[in-house]
Design an enzyme around this catalytic site. Structure first.
Site, PDB file in Angstrom:
ATOM      1  N   SER A  18       0.805  -1.221   0.000  1.00  0.00           N
ATOM      2  CA  SER A  18       0.000   0.000   0.000  1.00  0.00           C
ATOM      3  C   SER A  18       0.843   1.279   0.000  1.00  0.00           C
ATOM      4  O   SER A  18       0.519   2.234  -0.717  1.00  0.00           O
ATOM      5  CB  SER A  18      -0.967  -0.005   1.183  1.00  0.00           C
ATOM      6  OG  SER A  18      -1.937  -1.005   1.020  1.00  0.00           O
ATOM      7  N   LYS A  68      -9.579  -6.218  10.579  1.00  0.00           N
ATOM      8  CA  LYS A  68     -10.711  -5.734   9.785  1.00  0.00           C
ATOM      9  C   LYS A  68     -12.045  -5.792  10.522  1.00  0.00           C
ATOM     10  O   LYS A  68     -12.928  -4.974  10.260  1.00  0.00           O
ATOM     11  CB  LYS A  68     -10.810  -6.509   8.468  1.00  0.00           C
ATOM     12  CG  LYS A  68      -9.695  -6.187   7.483  1.00  0.00           C
ATOM     13  CD  LYS A  68      -9.943  -6.836   6.137  1.00  0.00           C
ATOM     14  CE  LYS A  68      -8.874  -6.426   5.138  1.00  0.00           C
ATOM     15  NZ  LYS A  68      -9.164  -6.935   3.771  1.00  0.00           N
TER      16      LYS A  68
END
Length: 286
Positions: A18, A68
């Site tokens: 990322s 998450k």
């Protein structure tokens, strides 16, 4: 002078691509901002969120395994997609300090399938291997697109619970992951006009992990194999699928697609993708 920044958090985090993606786009656009990777263990998650909430330069973070679902309880609000999935992969900080959770995995996953999804099909089926946060997002997205789902996991109970959470009225199926590791002599019917997907939403096949055990006899003719793993880019599953004549989609497609949505939320600008991500892909695979 302070500089706005965003981050990706996870445990582990060193493998994340990322920062390369977001820094590439920031440089291309000439934006005075930064994007970092930050290692956060499950025990540190609450303190991390509390500290960043008070930082006016922090624009938010992407969230990877294993946070998450755990991050949800530390946020002020979830957008509809994240509520449905029950998992968050992007947190954005509003000017008033409120933290909003969303899930860009759904759109990121669907992006390379859009051309196929634009066609009409008599029947759509997806065999999704995995029951974690990524699998939940993928299953929710495909259910919305009219797919009948088969969710396979080490725990069939978790697979059933996932289906109950995302589409309780659907005619879907749960199966043990081991079922797909063993050969089958099932005779598939005519698949003309159908769209079949085989999706790896586990960490199996990732660098340092065992390959995913999947016997190709479970894939109907004309299936498309989609692996969410992107390190390595060509997993054992995708290599075997290509050798068997199936279509393949690699994990960078989903990674870049979901990152593009997050980038716009963090920095208020659309990422430059005029070359269909060709240069970015070269950087990520060099």
């Amino acid at each position: 002078m302070s500089q706005p920044y965003a981050e990706v958090i996870g445990d582990p985090i060193a493998q994340s691509k990322s920062p390369l993606i977001h820094k590439y786009w920031l440089e291309k656009l000439g934006l005075d901002a930064d994007y970092r990777a930050h290692h956060v263990t499950p025990e540190e998650l609450a303190d991390y969120i509390a500290a960043r909430r008070e930082d006016p330069d922090w624009r938010g973070c992407n969230v990877t395994m294993p946070h998450k679902q755990a991050v949800v309880e530390h946020l002020d609000r979830l957008e509809i997609g994240a509520e449905l999935v029950g998992a968050v992969n992007t947190v954005t900080r509003r000017h008033n300090g409120a933290l909003i959770g969303t899930n860009t995995d759904v759109e990121g996953f669907l992006e390379p399938l859009r051309e196929r999804l634009a066609d009409k099909h008599y029947f759509r089926m997806a065999r999704i291997l995995g029951t974690g946060g990524a699998a939940r997002a993928i299953a929710a997205g495909l259910a919305e697109q009219g797919f009948t789902l088969v969710i396979a996991g080490r725990s069939v109970g978790k697979a059933r619970a996932l289906l109950e959470a995302i589409d309780p009225e659907g005619q879907h199926h749960a199966a043990p992951l081991q079922h797909f590791a063993e050969p089958t002599d099932f005779a598939f019917d005519d698949r003309e006009g159908c769209l079949d997907l085989v999706v790896n939403a586990t960490s199996l096949g990732m660098e340092g992990h065992e390959p995913l055990a999947f016997d190709m006899s479970h894939a109907p003719p004309g299936s498309v194999f989609y692996d969410a793993v992107y390190h390595p880019l060509e997993t054992d599953l995708l290599k075997r699928a290509a050798e068997a004549g199936f279509g393949t989609i690699d994990g960078l497609s989903m990674l870049i697609g979901q990152a593009a949505i997050a980038f716009e939320r963090f920095f208020g600008a659309c990422p430059p993708r005029e070359d269909s991500d060709a240069e970015l892909r070269r950087i990520l695979t060099s």
